[in-house]
Every structure is written in C-alpha cells, then in structure tokens.
Design an enzyme around this catalytic site. Structure first.
Site, PDB file in Angstrom:
ATOM      1  N   SER A 171      29.512  39.246-115.539  1.00 44.60           N
ATOM      2  CA  SER A 171      28.041  39.242-115.508  1.00 44.60           C
ATOM      3  C   SER A 171      27.433  38.835-116.844  1.00 44.60           C
ATOM      4  O   SER A 171      28.026  39.047-117.908  1.00 44.60           O
ATOM      5  CB  SER A 171      27.531  40.640-115.143  1.00 44.60           C
ATOM      6  OG  SER A 171      27.979  41.009-113.878  1.00 44.60           O
ATOM      7  N   SER A 175      32.320  47.441-118.897  1.00 41.36           N
ATOM      8  CA  SER A 175      32.693  48.846-119.039  1.00 41.36           C
ATOM      9  C   SER A 175      33.797  48.975-120.072  1.00 41.36           C
ATOM     10  O   SER A 175      34.773  48.230-120.037  1.00 41.36           O
ATOM     11  CB  SER A 175      33.217  49.425-117.725  1.00 41.36           C
ATOM     12  OG  SER A 175      32.529  48.893-116.646  1.00 41.36           O
ATOM     13  N   GLU A 197      39.326  44.635-104.671  1.00 42.36           N
ATOM     14  CA  GLU A 197      38.473  45.605-105.346  1.00 42.36           C
ATOM     15  C   GLU A 197      37.300  46.054-104.482  1.00 42.36           C
ATOM     16  O   GLU A 197      36.723  47.099-104.722  1.00 42.36           O
ATOM     17  CB  GLU A 197      37.996  45.071-106.700  1.00 42.36           C
ATOM     18  CG  GLU A 197      37.245  43.777-106.626  1.00 42.36           C
ATOM     19  CD  GLU A 197      36.585  43.458-107.961  1.00 42.36           C
ATOM     20  OE1 GLU A 197      35.627  44.159-108.294  1.00 42.36           O
ATOM     21  OE2 GLU A 197      37.032  42.517-108.648  1.00 42.36           O
ATOM     22  N   GLU A 233      23.426  43.815-100.547  1.00 45.79           N
ATOM     23  CA  GLU A 233      22.665  42.780 -99.842  1.00 45.79           C
ATOM     24  C   GLU A 233      23.431  41.457 -99.849  1.00 45.79           C
ATOM     25  O   GLU A 233      23.471  40.737 -98.840  1.00 45.79           O
ATOM     26  CB  GLU A 233      21.281  42.598-100.495  1.00 45.79           C
ATOM     27  CG  GLU A 233      20.321  43.753-100.248  1.00 45.79           C
ATOM     28  CD  GLU A 233      20.660  45.020-101.029  1.00 45.79           C
ATOM     29  OE1 GLU A 233      21.462  44.944-101.992  1.00 45.79           O
ATOM     30  OE2 GLU A 233      20.135  46.095-100.663  1.00 45.79           O
TER      31      GLU A 233
END
Lengths: 387, 373
Positions: free
Chosen positions: A135, A167, A252, A374
């Site tokens: 991201s 993370s 995942e 979504e």
C-alpha cells in the site's frame, strides 16, 4: 443444476488432530505461566520475538517449507491447525506472522536459491521478521496505482517512494516492496510492476510510526529515498510483480485469521454469560448460539478452501467469500459482546473489559486489510459471472 | 472446448475439490431425472405431487436411496442422500423424498416393519394403542404431517410403555386426512385415525429414535434449503445479467452486485455447514458432536434462507413477486422449510446452551470437534 461455490472439505487426519492437542497444551501452559495474556487481533498486535522463537523450537514456524531450508516439510493443513490454535488462544504471533505466512512461500516460489538460503532458515528459526510493502498513500484498494519508482542503475535498482501500513517495520528486518519499474501502460496498468527485497537497514530507508486508534504502534510509513537494491535482491521477474503479489492472495484471504481475530473475546463472553446462567430460550443464549454456529460454519468453509488450495486448485472466489463473511463475523462478535454484557470497555483494564476495548478499536481494520470487503465482493461478483 | 475435455476438466476439478466421482455421477443422474420432468412450471398455486416423476425416481432407486437393501432400499450412505436432497431442493421437486427415505424408510426398517413402495411419510406424535387378540386399536390425531394425503404409509413414532418408543405403520386407507399446507403449498396435513390394525403394524423403535428423527428431519431440511438457496443465487445472477434498466444490465450496478455477493457468502456458508453435518452423520447420529453439527447446519441454512430470499426478490424486482415467476418456487420453500424441524432461534438456543456448558475454555474445543486436550 445447483452449483457449489465451495470445495467439499474432508475430516483432518488423526496425526493432525494430535498436533492440535500439542499446540493447545503448549498455549495453555504459556498462559498459565504468564508468558502471554490472551488478546484480540494478535496477528497484528501481539509482537513477541521470544514467543516466536519458542514456536520455532517446536517446529511450528516455516512448517510447510522444505527441510533443506530449515523448514519441516509439513502439510498446509498441519500449519493451518497450528495457526488456528494459536489465534484462538490469543497468543502473540505478530512478529513472525508475515514472514511465515507469505514471505516464505513467495521466496520458495519466486526467489533465487541465494535468496532462499539467506532468509528461509532464519524465518523458520524465528530470527528474521518481515513486513509487506504494497500500500501507498495513493494506492489502497487500487494497488496498481503504486507510484514508488524503481530506476535501473549500475548493478541494481534505486527505489524512491512511500509505503504505508507496513506492520512491524520498526521491529522487522526487511520487506517486499512493490514498485513501478517501467512507466504506466494505460492499456495494462498491471504491467511494469516489480517486487524488491528491501532490508530496513539500507541507506535511504526511513521508518515513521503510524499510531492505531488504540495509540499502539504497529503500523509504519516507510519512506524510500533512492534506496539501492542490488540485482540479486529482485524478487522473481522484473515486470511480473502484479502476478506475483496476486498469486498468493487466496491463501491469506481464506486463513483462520479472517474469522478468529476476536475469538478471545467470544470465549470471554461465554465466561461472562456463564455467571448469569441464562436459560435456553433467552436472547443471550440464542445470540451466543448464533455466533458459535457461524464460526463453526466459517471454519469448515476456510478449511475446505485450505485443503483445495493445497491440492493446487485456484480458489479466489471462495477465499474472497471467507474473508467477507469472516471479517464481518469478527465485528459481530464485538457488537454481541457489548450488548450482552454490561461492562464498559476499558483500554487500561483487564479481562473482558480490556478484550472488548481492544476489539472495538481494532474492528474497523478487519474489513479493510487484505482487500476491502467491497472490493472482494467485486471479485465474488466477477467469479459468479456478473459484471 | 470440446465435450470430452470439458468433462475431463470437470472431473479434475471435482477430484481436487474433494467431491468424489461417485457423488458427481449421482448428482448428474438426479439432475437429468429432475430436469427432464420439471419445467419450472408455475401454473398451479399448490405444490401438486408429481406421480410421473415419482415413478421414474422409484424405478431408478432414488426414492429409498439410503434405506438398507435388506429393507428394499438402495443401501446408499448419508452423502448420497445429501446429493439427492440438495438437488431436489434446488429443483423444488414436488415429491416427498426426504420423508420417504431419510425419515419413514429409516424408521420403519429400524423397527422391523415393512418398507412399502410408494411415497411414505413419518411423524412423531401421540396415539392411543390398545392391544387385544392379535389386533391393536389405534386412535388419535396428528398435526402437519408432510405429504400425508399421498403417503402409502404414515410411520408414527409414539411413546411406548416403560419409557421406550414404538412405531406404528398407518396404512393410507386407515386415516382420515384434513388437507393443510406450508407457505410453499406443500402438503402438511392433519391426520385422524381411529381404527384397528394387525398387531404387526406396531414395532419397537430403536433406542433414541425421537432424537434421531428430529435430527434427520433437520438435516433433510438443511440440505433442501441449501439446494434452494443455491438455485436462488443462480436465478438472481441470471436475472441481473439479462434485465436491462437505464440502458444496461443491472449486473453493471455495483449496488446490485454487492448484494448478490452477500447472498453468495450466505450460500457458501450454508454449504460448508451442511457438508460438515453430512460428514458427521457417516457414523450415525448418536454422538453429541453430530447433533451439534446438524443443529448448526439447520440454524445456518434457516437464517440464510431469509437473507438470500430477500436479496433474490430485491434483485428480481416486482416481476419476481408474482405467482407466475419461478423464483417463488424456491423462495416460498425456503420460508417454509426454515421453520420445519427447528428454525434458527430453536437451534441457536441449543448451540448456545452447549457453548455455555463447554465454558470459556471448552468452546473452542466444541467448535473444532472435541479433538485435542
């Protein structure tokens, strides 16, 4: 006429169930000895390298990797059982989570022999932790919009850009950065992306904390300023980054972490309701039964997908279904817990109040991470032949 | 792709997805039988029993699929019955397959009573029995007996002396039937009986028959619900692709596809739950874990019935809301079947009680099937 959306499952074999017993006993001993306190969403927040190493000593990291790389040559379902037991116990598994779940398998699939030798034995030993570098500030659900540039230089590549939501970057050793190695082709936005192994101690890497709603530091912004990555640290093929990152998504998306993030709260809810001994017709009892029935069904769905993936079948749609259903379930546990027990969430408290506080504050992330629900429903719809 | 390669691909897919060739063949056979005889006709309001379909099903050994061969059945297992009932649910087949095989066939055979050909039904109830000289006088009434008006035999499970249970085989001619129906207009009849039967029309029920009959009923309806929900999903996908509004198929609207994806999730969870229940009954119904797996399957399918039917109707718009539209063949059944043999509220109460009894440390063990320490 009727069409199955899900593969048929099969019962786990006795050896796998025996392994489950060992993990369960270990986790229970660790709780009793005070090594960890059960928490919600431990695969994001439970960073404990010492615990990861204790798992490694027992052969529970790198389980599916070949022995020649320090792995244990065990089956996907054996790994599944170990993982679900640890998550259900609320054990701190975050440190090794990314390395064990996707970095290891990706290195085995796309990595060079030297890359495998360099990382896999240390991943299996719980001595090398990884992050994910996908991201970016302007590339969330639309991953093809990544702007981090990889410019070819003598002997390698120079990466410049900003990655977010990584993370554990402040505690891990390296990440896989997805970067644009050639300009955007407007007819094929997925082309020209490549994956690079970036070690966090490289010159030009800056790691800044992004604090979560709880105030805790798990996420980071990783700024890359002309970070040199030698040619031998390119993962897989230049230009094949999109294919590489999407090829493992089904694993995942369908794993037990997609419905067990709030299980410690559900178990605590059982304890709280037990104090009041409701009768079978009570709303509370039915609500609890509904949650338990849902998680049991979800687990069967997730296991069936895991077994099918292990046999080499593509299961993108069932995997997306698991994630959509599972992460909404995780949130519904929170809603039920807060309505059925008159205890205010307390972020500095203990027991039920603390579990509830963490769960409420972590809940928005459940349906965002790993592809928003979504977007996943779009994947499902396409799989059904719509759009 | 030519047909052979399509077949090979299908068979490879099934191999990898854990679906046996046998199950695939059975499903194809059932589809061909049901598909040939049912045409989605919505002409009548009532779910009229289809005698022609019944004959074909009987000739192919499908009406007593899981009843033991020694009792005249086909000797199949629960997995076979599951395939048949799911398909029958999806086709909204107007025949009492669940009642004949899974309920009455089992109950009669286990009680040493003859299993006749023709449609059968079974129910738990109370009848007064008075024995005299090789005869037994049977009197009483039974409520909402599925397909009673078409049944050759109504197998009734009644409390017996000293805590046991008995099975009474009521022949069609011995009863007076008051016609009733469920929401889908399937027969759910009142039965009055006041007659004398030969003493051998009553047999001792197997241990725990009441509990098992309830579980068998719940499993049967869960499978039918699952098949119906899969069919409803198929119909909405097809409709969304065909129906055009604002100059394009409504499948182009994310508001529509998001709803269909939600329905797909419910359908998938139903199938996973019923698969698990069917696996658990392979060793019989006695284990507590089996009762729980069946309860979870019925709870999940009953809860999903409401969600899936609602989305199916919303996607179909007003045209699905009529007697003429085939959608109602499955949605009205879903609304009816979710209430039969315990709806989600009933089973959630049972599951919740089991979870409380298991306690905070035991609830995970309960979910994973009692394995481990």
């Amino acid at each position: 006429m009727t069409r199955r959306l899900v593969p048929a499952g099969a019962p786990l074999d006795p050896e796998t169930e025996q392994l489950r017993g060992q993990v369960r006993e270990f986790a229970s001993q660790q709780i009793t000895s005070g090594a960890f306190t059960p928490r919600c969403d431990v695969w994001l927040s439970g960073w404990d390298p010492a615990f990861s190493r204790r798992l490694a000593e027992r052969g529970w990291l790198g389980m599916t990797m070949p022995r020649e790389y320090g792995g244990h040559g065990r089956s996907t379902l054996e790994r599944y059982v170990v993982t679900e037991e640890l998550l259900a116990a609320g054990a701190p598994v975050a440190a090794h989570w990314v390395a064990d779940r996707q970095i290891g398998p990706s290195l085995l699939r796309f990595g060079t022999e030297a890359q495998r030798q360099r990382y896999l034995p240390r991943i299996a030993a719980g001595e090398c932790f990884f992050g994910i570098g996908m991201s970016e500030p302007d590339a969330g659900s639309d991953l093809a919009a990544v702007r981090t540039r990889a410019a070819q230089v003598a002997g390698g590549w120079e990466l410049t850009g900003t990655k977010v939501w990584t993370s554990g970057a402040h505690q891990a050793d390296a990440f896989f950065a997805l970067a644009r190695s050639s300009p955007v082709d407007t007819t094929d936005r997925h082309a020209g992306l490549s994956q690079f192994i970036v070690e966090f101690d490289s010159p030009g890497v800056e790691i800044r904390p992004i604090r979560l709603l709880t105030g805790a530091h798990h996420f980071n912004e990783v700024v890359l300023d002309r970070v040199f990555v030698p040619d031998d640290m390119v993962l897989g093929e230049i230009g094949q980054g999109w294919k590489q990152v999407t090829s493992e998504l089904a694993f995942e998306r369908s794993g037990p972490e997609r419905f067990l993030s709030t299980f410690p709260l559900l178990a605590a809810l059982v304890g709280e309701l037990g104090h009041h001994a409701p009768s079978a017709g009570d709303t509370a009892m039915r609500e609890l039964g509904s949650l338990v029935g849902r998680i049991a069904a979800l687990r069967q769905l997730s296991l069936a997908v895991a077994a099918s993936l292990a046999s080499g079948q593509a299961q993108d749609v069932p995997a997306a279904l698991v994630k959509d259903l599972g992460t909404r379930f995780e949130g519904d546990v929170v809603e039920a817990a807060r309505q059925l027990v008159a205890v205010e969430p307390d972020p500095s408290g203990a027991g039920f109040a603390r579990l509830l506080a963490d769960a409420v504050l972590h809940k928005p992330g459940f349906t965002l991470r790993g592809g928003t629900n979504e977007i996943l429903r779009g994947v499902i719809a396409r799989g059904l032949g719509l759009r | 792709m030519n047909e052979q390669s399509a077949l090979n691909e299908q068979s490879a897919l099934n191999e990898h997805s854990g679906i046996s060739d046998h199950a695939t063949e059975l499903a194809e056979m059932v589809r061909s039988v049901l598909g040939d005889h049912l045409d989605d006709s919505t002409a009548g309001l009532d779910a009229e029993f289809d005698p022609a379909l019944w004959s074909v099903l009987e000739e192919t050994g499908l009406t007593l699929l899981s009843t033991p061969e020694s009792a005249g059945g086909s000797g199949g297992g629960p997995a076979d019955a599951a395939v048949l009932l799911s398909e029958a649910g999806g086709y909204a087949a107007p025949v009492p397959l669940a009642e004949t095989d899974l309920l009455a066939g089992w109950l009669l055979a286990e009680s040493g009573l003859p299993v006749s050909t023709g449609p059968l039904t079974a129910v738990a109830g109370e009848l007064s029995l008075r024995r005299s000289a090789g005869r037994v006088a049977v009197a009483g009434s039974l409520d909402r007996v599925p397909w009673a008006r078409h049944a050759r035999t109504v197998a009734v499970l009644v409390p017996g002396p000293d805590g046991g249970e008995l099975v009474v085989a009521l022949p069609a001619g011995s009863c007076s039937v008051t016609e009733g129906s469920n929401l889908a207009r399937e027969p759910r009849d009142g039965v009055e009986v006041d007659t004398e039967l030969p003493a051998d029309a009553v047999g001792p029920a197997p241990q725990g028959a009441g509990r098992e009959l309830a579980l068998r009923g719940a499993l049967a309806r869960a499978l039918q619900l699952c098949g119906a929900a899969e069919r409803a999903l198929e119909l909405m996908v097809r409709h969304a692709g065909e129906r055009e509004q604002f100059g394009r198929p409504i499948a182009r609207f994310q508001a529509v596809t998001q709803q269909i994806a939600l329905a797909a999730g419910e359908v998938a969870a139903c199938r996973a739950a019923t698969d698990a229940a069917v696996r658990s009954v392979a060793d019989g119904f006695a284990a507590e874990a089996t009762a729980l797996a069946v309860g979870i399957a019925k709870s999940r399918t009953s809860a999903a019935a409401g969600t899936v039917a609602a989305i199916a109707h919303q996607v179909h718009g007003a045209m699905g809301f009529t007697l003429e539209h085939r959608l109602r063949l499955v949605t009205t059944r879903m609304w009816a079947w979710r209430e039969e043999y315990g709806n989600e509220a009933h089973w959630d109460g049972v599951i919740g009680a089991a979870a409380l009894a298991a306690g905070p440390e035991g609830v995970w063990r309960m979910i994973t099937g009692g394995a481990g320490h």
